[in-house]
Design a protein around this motif. Structure first.
Motif, short mmCIF file in Angstrom:
data_model
loop_
_atom_site.label_atom_id
_atom_site.label_comp_id
_atom_site.label_asym_id
_atom_site.label_seq_id
_atom_site.Cartn_x
_atom_site.Cartn_y
_atom_site.Cartn_z
N ALA A 11 -26.39 35.59 47.43
CA ALA A 11 -27.16 36.52 46.61
C ALA A 11 -27.16 37.91 47.23
O ALA A 11 -27.17 38.92 46.52
N ALA A 12 -27.11 37.96 48.56
CA ALA A 12 -27.11 39.25 49.23
C ALA A 12 -25.87 40.06 48.90
O ALA A 12 -25.92 41.28 48.74
N VAL A 13 -24.72 39.38 48.81
CA VAL A 13 -23.48 40.07 48.46
C VAL A 13 -23.60 40.69 47.08
O VAL A 13 -23.28 41.86 46.86
N PHE A 14 -24.11 39.92 46.13
CA PHE A 14 -24.22 40.45 44.78
C PHE A 14 -25.29 41.52 44.67
O PHE A 14 -25.19 42.43 43.86
N ALA A 15 -26.30 41.46 45.51
CA ALA A 15 -27.29 42.53 45.52
C ALA A 15 -26.64 43.85 45.92
O ALA A 15 -26.99 44.91 45.43
N THR A 186 -22.30 42.43 36.84
CA THR A 186 -21.22 41.53 36.44
C THR A 186 -19.87 42.17 36.76
O THR A 186 -19.68 43.37 36.54
N ILE A 187 -18.95 41.38 37.30
CA ILE A 187 -17.61 41.86 37.62
C ILE A 187 -16.61 41.21 36.67
O ILE A 187 -16.65 40.00 36.45
N TRP A 188 -15.73 42.01 36.14
CA TRP A 188 -14.64 41.53 35.30
C TRP A 188 -13.34 41.89 36.01
O TRP A 188 -13.19 43.02 36.51
N PHE A 189 -12.37 40.96 36.06
CA PHE A 189 -11.12 41.31 36.74
C PHE A 189 -9.93 40.57 36.14
O PHE A 189 -10.08 39.54 35.48
N GLY A 202 -2.41 29.29 44.00
CA GLY A 202 -2.52 30.11 42.80
C GLY A 202 -3.01 29.29 41.64
O GLY A 202 -3.33 28.10 41.77
N GLN A 203 -3.04 29.92 40.48
CA GLN A 203 -3.52 29.30 39.25
C GLN A 203 -2.35 28.96 38.33
O GLN A 203 -1.29 29.60 38.40
N PRO A 204 -2.53 27.98 37.42
CA PRO A 204 -1.44 27.64 36.50
C PRO A 204 -1.22 28.68 35.41
O PRO A 204 -0.19 28.68 34.76
N LYS A 205 -2.20 29.58 35.21
CA LYS A 205 -2.07 30.61 34.19
C LYS A 205 -2.53 31.95 34.76
O LYS A 205 -3.28 32.01 35.74
N THR A 206 -2.05 33.03 34.14
CA THR A 206 -2.60 34.35 34.44
C THR A 206 -3.76 34.58 33.47
O THR A 206 -3.65 34.29 32.28
N ARG A 207 -4.87 35.12 33.99
CA ARG A 207 -6.09 35.16 33.19
C ARG A 207 -6.90 36.44 33.45
O ARG A 207 -6.68 37.16 34.42
N VAL A 208 -7.87 36.63 32.56
CA VAL A 208 -8.95 37.60 32.75
C VAL A 208 -10.20 36.80 33.07
O VAL A 208 -10.50 35.81 32.39
N TYR A 209 -10.94 37.20 34.13
CA TYR A 209 -12.11 36.46 34.57
C TYR A 209 -13.38 37.31 34.52
O TYR A 209 -13.33 38.55 34.62
N ARG A 210 -14.49 36.61 34.43
CA ARG A 210 -15.82 37.20 34.55
C ARG A 210 -16.51 36.53 35.74
O ARG A 210 -16.49 35.31 35.87
N VAL A 211 -17.15 37.35 36.59
CA VAL A 211 -17.95 36.83 37.69
C VAL A 211 -19.39 37.26 37.42
O VAL A 211 -19.71 38.46 37.48
N GLY A 212 -20.26 36.32 37.11
CA GLY A 212 -21.65 36.64 36.85
C GLY A 212 -22.39 36.99 38.12
O GLY A 212 -21.91 36.76 39.23
N THR A 213 -23.59 37.54 37.98
CA THR A 213 -24.37 37.92 39.16
C THR A 213 -24.85 36.70 39.95
O THR A 213 -25.34 36.85 41.07
N ASP A 214 -24.69 35.51 39.36
CA ASP A 214 -24.98 34.28 40.09
C ASP A 214 -23.76 33.75 40.84
O ASP A 214 -23.80 32.70 41.46
N GLY A 215 -22.64 34.48 40.76
CA GLY A 215 -21.43 34.08 41.44
C GLY A 215 -20.55 33.12 40.67
O GLY A 215 -19.47 32.75 41.15
N GLN A 216 -20.97 32.74 39.47
CA GLN A 216 -20.18 31.80 38.67
C GLN A 216 -18.99 32.51 38.02
O GLN A 216 -19.15 33.58 37.44
#
Length: 346
Positions: A11-15, A186-189, A202-216
């Motif tokens: 939580a400190a990182v996201f703060a 919120t981080i989008w990448f 790596g991942q099986p696909k190339t994607r767009v991701y969302r990282v919520g403030t809860d780290g999910q």
């Protein structure tokens, strides 16, 4: 420079991160350089989206969008070896422009550079492994990094690095490329495979991701081949992503009150799109890598202007005392052009 490395997501990182756009003063605590004068308020066009005022970088500012054919000028003090690497991910922190400088050699070694107001360049962070950059709270940089296939936070005061997130469903990302941070943290990448060989997995696909403030971490879109540039509208209600290579596309996703993305709609076709910037009127400055140009598009996708450069281009950000200078990065080059509109710093 040696630097401590921490890898725990907390939580400190996201703060630390979520203050990125909430400060709005462009004055990071970690930078001891005297802060520039705050930009004077200017007349906002009647056609400007009223919701843009909710973005602290655009409060009281806007201006007039560019039109026609324009040419950006090289900043000669920043010239490098464009045959063997790229400049990427520019971000303006209030006093200087920071950008990633990476090579095409094994592992794609990268460092973060600082372009000062006097036009000179120095190294801010060695061995950053970074591509896209965004502005975090207290002057820190949040980076999409390929060396460890993660999002990292870099403290400019001591060079320390903290992992924000580094995997999805138990596997590393491919090569995080570009990112944007919402006013709520919120981080989008984007996660193409351009530098996938820099580290195992790596991942099986190339994607767009969302990282919520809860780290999910959640998937926004996995249908764009090698998604690249990413940005938010000034009011935070629309997410933009560009990718697809030669048969590329600029796609817009509506964001609901909970910060979740709806189905995307294609705004424009584009060839080899890269990064982008957004002005305070909501216009999109989309770079086309091989075409050596920026296409300025309205939020509806209508063509407004073209800005050309003299080498392959990668990304864009607004900076300067009133954030009315558009900075462009590319193959061993940084360009700038003064406009009559303010914009977002990454």
């Amino acid at each position: 420079m040696s630097r401590p490395v921490r890898t725990a997501l907390s939580a400190a990182v996201f703060a630390l991160v979520l203050g990125a756009c909430q400060r709005g003063d462009d004055t990071p605590a970690a930078d001891t350089t005297p802060a520039p004068e705050q930009p004077a308020a200017s007349t906002v066009d009647a056609d400007a989206p009223s919701a843009a005022s909710s973005n602290p970088y655009c409060s009281g500012e806007a201006g007039t969008a560019p039109s026609g054919e324009l040419v950006a000028q090289r900043i000669r003090g920043a010239d490098g070896d464009g045959a063997n690497g790229l400049y990427e991910g520019p971000v303006w922190n209030g006093q200087a422009l920071y950008f990633s400088d990476f090579r095409f050699s094994d592992g794609f070694p990268s460092r973060i550079r600082r372009l000062g107001a006097d036009g000179t360049v120095e190294t801010a962070i060695e061995d950053s492994g970074s591509n896209g950059l965004a502005l975090g709270s207290d002057g820190a940089l949040v980076a999409a990094t390929h060396d460890r296939k993660e999002l990292s936070r870099y403290d400019l005061a001591d060079g320390s690095r903290i992992r924000i997130v580094g995997e999805f469903e138990g596997q590393p990302f491919n090569s995080p490329n570009d990112l944007v941070i919402g006013t709520d943290g919120t981080i989008w990448f984007t996660d193409p495979d351009f530098q996938r060989s820099a580290a195992p997995g790596g991942q099986p696909k190339t994607r767009v991701y969302r990282v919520g403030t809860d780290g999910q971490v959640s998937v926004v879109d996995d249908s764009i081949a090698n998604p690249n540039g990413i940005a938010l509208s000034p009011d935070g209600r629309t997410l933009y992503v560009a990718g697809g290579g030669d048969q590329g596309v600029l796609r817009a996703y509506p964001l609901d009150e909970a910060g979740q993305a709806g189905a995307g709609r294609d705004l424009a076709s584009t060839a080899v799109p890269d990064g982008m910037a957004i002005d305070c009127l909501g216009n999109i400055y989309l770079t086309e890598h091989n075409n050596r140009r920026v296409r300025v598009l309205s939020p509806e996708g209508d063509a407004l202007a073209t800005i050309t450069v003299d080498a392959n281009i990668t990304n864009a950000a607004f900076g300067g005392p009133q954030r009315r200078t558009l900075y462009l990065t590319g193959a061993g080059a940084v360009w700038s052009i003064d406009l009559e509109v303010a914009g977002l710093p990454y």
